[in-house]
Design a protein around this motif. Structure first.
Motif, PDB file in Angstrom:
ATOM      1  N   THR A 192       0.850  -1.185   0.000  1.00 39.87           N
ATOM      2  CA  THR A 192       0.000   0.000   0.000  1.00 39.87           C
ATOM      3  C   THR A 192       0.888   1.237   0.000  1.00 39.87           C
ATOM      4  N   VAL A 193       0.707   2.098  -0.984  1.00 42.93           N
ATOM      5  CA  VAL A 193       1.476   3.338  -1.118  1.00 42.93           C
ATOM      6  C   VAL A 193       0.596   4.484  -0.637  1.00 42.93           C
ATOM      7  N   TRP A 194       1.034   5.169   0.444  1.00 40.31           N
ATOM      8  CA  TRP A 194       0.233   6.230   1.045  1.00 40.31           C
ATOM      9  C   TRP A 194       0.903   7.586   0.860  1.00 40.31           C
ATOM     10  N   SER A 195       0.089   8.586   0.600  1.00 40.60           N
ATOM     11  CA  SER A 195       0.577   9.959   0.470  1.00 40.60           C
ATOM     12  C   SER A 195      -0.527  10.925   0.874  1.00 40.60           C
ATOM     13  N   GLU A 196      -0.123  12.134   1.285  1.00 44.29           N
ATOM     14  CA  GLU A 196      -1.115  13.172   1.595  1.00 44.29           C
ATOM     15  C   GLU A 196      -1.962  13.522   0.374  1.00 44.29           C
ATOM     16  N   GLY A 197      -1.317  13.651  -0.767  1.00 38.95           N
ATOM     17  CA  GLY A 197      -2.035  14.039  -1.966  1.00 38.95           C
ATOM     18  C   GLY A 197      -2.495  15.485  -1.964  1.00 38.95           C
ATOM     19  N   ARG A 198      -1.837  16.335  -1.212  1.00 41.48           N
ATOM     20  CA  ARG A 198      -2.258  17.727  -1.085  1.00 41.48           C
ATOM     21  C   ARG A 198      -1.500  18.667  -2.026  1.00 41.48           C
TER      22      ARG A 198
ATOM     23  N   THR B 163      -4.783   7.842   0.192  1.00 42.65           N
ATOM     24  CA  THR B 163      -4.434   9.236   0.456  1.00 42.65           C
ATOM     25  C   THR B 163      -5.170   9.760   1.680  1.00 42.65           C
ATOM     26  N   LEU B 164      -4.701  10.909   2.134  1.00 43.64           N
ATOM     27  CA  LEU B 164      -5.187  11.504   3.372  1.00 43.64           C
ATOM     28  C   LEU B 164      -6.684  11.752   3.368  1.00 43.64           C
ATOM     29  N   ASP B 165      -7.227  12.195   2.250  1.00 40.03           N
ATOM     30  CA  ASP B 165      -8.620  12.636   2.218  1.00 40.03           C
ATOM     31  C   ASP B 165      -9.627  11.504   2.059  1.00 40.03           C
ATOM     32  N   GLU B 166      -9.167  10.286   1.928  1.00 38.21           N
ATOM     33  CA  GLU B 166     -10.078   9.154   1.901  1.00 38.21           C
ATOM     34  C   GLU B 166     -10.601   8.872   3.313  1.00 38.21           C
ATOM     35  N   PRO B 167     -11.757   8.221   3.433  1.00 37.22           N
ATOM     36  CA  PRO B 167     -12.236   7.835   4.770  1.00 37.22           C
ATOM     37  C   PRO B 167     -11.175   7.024   5.513  1.00 37.22           C
ATOM     38  N   GLU B 168     -10.918   7.427   6.757  1.00 34.27           N
ATOM     39  CA  GLU B 168      -9.878   6.797   7.579  1.00 34.27           C
ATOM     40  C   GLU B 168      -8.516   6.842   6.873  1.00 34.27           C
ATOM     41  N   HIS B 169      -8.341   7.867   6.027  1.00 36.23           N
ATOM     42  CA  HIS B 169      -7.110   8.071   5.248  1.00 36.23           C
ATOM     43  C   HIS B 169      -6.774   6.874   4.361  1.00 36.23           C
ATOM     44  N   GLY B 170      -7.786   6.084   4.047  1.00 38.09           N
ATOM     45  CA  GLY B 170      -7.555   4.911   3.213  1.00 38.09           C
ATOM     46  C   GLY B 170      -6.838   3.786   3.924  1.00 38.09           C
TER      47      GLY B 170
ATOM     48  N   GLU C  69      -8.694  -0.862   9.078  1.00 36.70           N
ATOM     49  CA  GLU C  69      -8.176  -2.111   9.642  1.00 36.70           C
ATOM     50  C   GLU C  69      -8.087  -3.186   8.564  1.00 36.70           C
ATOM     51  N   GLU C  70      -9.092  -3.240   7.694  1.00 41.56           N
ATOM     52  CA  GLU C  70      -9.102  -4.255   6.645  1.00 41.56           C
ATOM     53  C   GLU C  70      -7.953  -4.044   5.663  1.00 41.56           C
ATOM     54  N   VAL C  71      -7.706  -2.781   5.278  1.00 42.44           N
ATOM     55  CA  VAL C  71      -6.610  -2.496   4.346  1.00 42.44           C
ATOM     56  C   VAL C  71      -5.270  -2.874   4.963  1.00 42.44           C
ATOM     57  N   LEU C  72      -5.034  -2.478   6.205  1.00 39.79           N
ATOM     58  CA  LEU C  72      -3.747  -2.770   6.840  1.00 39.79           C
ATOM     59  C   LEU C  72      -3.559  -4.266   7.068  1.00 39.79           C
ATOM     60  N   ALA C  73      -4.638  -4.974   7.371  1.00 35.37           N
ATOM     61  CA  ALA C  73      -4.543  -6.424   7.553  1.00 35.37           C
ATOM     62  C   ALA C  73      -4.148  -7.112   6.258  1.00 35.37           C
TER      63      ALA C  73
END
Length: 253
Positions: free
Chosen positions: A11-17, A55-62, A65-69
């Motif tokens: 999973t690649v996470w970024s603020e996206g701002r 990205t940051l602006d998604e619900p729960e920042h994307g 728990e399911e995504v991280l699992a």
């Protein structure tokens, strides 16, 4: 929780701002910085990895728990909105790292809530945004993160990060950078927290096309492979142990 699977789940996470506010950044990264990082991972790992972005602006920042699992390795880029990251999400990511999820922290992510929490220090540093040339020198050539990487990586334009960098002593120092102003910086550092592997890699300011650089992409892909958990994820717990559990029925020999 199930054991790591093939292909590797990233999973690649970024603020996206910045891409939304700055036309220059939008031209450099028309699909977002997270997309450029994700493309680099896919470019090098191919079918060996499945890559999603958040990205940051998604619900729960994307980062539910399911995504991280379902994430073996998480990459993190943040800059202007560290304070907007919900503490609940930071707690969640922290728990998953301690349980074995890999974490790759990029550039200004050094000041993110998750990195400072894992390091236990301020993670402050010196900086100058003056179009410096950065040379990324490999100081651990046998490390898997350095595989196939030239010595040095040459980044023609980049923000300067310099010492002192207030982090704990790294478990392994893989890269050291030098800049046109004479500064040096520990730009590639590994850490272990709980069962999780962490890699900090500094190149990647939003004002420059660093995440399109082929050698920077190779390093990040190498780091993703290195940080992948080797065993089923499990959280360390406090266990009360009785005496005598190691003895044979007839007692010690």
């Amino acid at each position: 929780m199930s054991s790591p699977v093939s292909p590797l789940r990233v999973t690649v996470w970024s603020e996206g701002r910045h891409e939304q506010r700055d036309e220059k950044v939008a031209r450099l990264y028309p699909k977002g910085m997270h997309a450029a990082v994700a493309e680099g991972v896919t470019e090098h790992l191919g079918a060996a990895a499945t890559v999603r972005t958040a990205t940051l602006d998604e619900p729960e920042h994307g980062l539910t728990e399911e995504v991280l699992a379902e994430t073996d390795v998480l990459t993190w880029w943040g800059h202007i909105a560290h304070g907007e990251v919900a503490d609940e999400v930071v707690d969640r990511v922290h728990r998953h790292v301690l349980a074995g999820m890999g974490l790759i922290v990029l550039h200004s992510g050094h000041w993110s809530k998750i990195f400072t929490r894992l390091m236990g220090t301020t993670c402050t540093l010196r900086w100058r945004n003056g179009r410096d040339r950065e040379l990324v020198w490999t100081v651990a050539p046998s490390h898997p993160i350095a595989a196939g990487v030239p010595h040095p990586i040459v980044i023609e334009e980049q923000e300067m990060y310099g010492e002192f960098f207030d982090i704990p002593a790294p478990d392994e120092l893989v890269f050291v950078s030098s800049f046109s102003g004479g500064e040096v910086f520990r730009s590639g550092c590994t850490f272990r927290r709980g069962h999780g592997k962490i890699f900090y890699f500094s190149p990647g300011d939003q004002d420059y096309p660093v995440y399109h650089h082929p050698d920077v992409r190779r390093v990040i892909a190498n780091a993703v492979t290195w940080a992948a958990p080797a065993a089923p994820r499990t959280t360390p717990t406090l266990v009360r142990s009785e005496t005598g559990w190691f003895e044979d029925e007839g007692g010690p020999a």
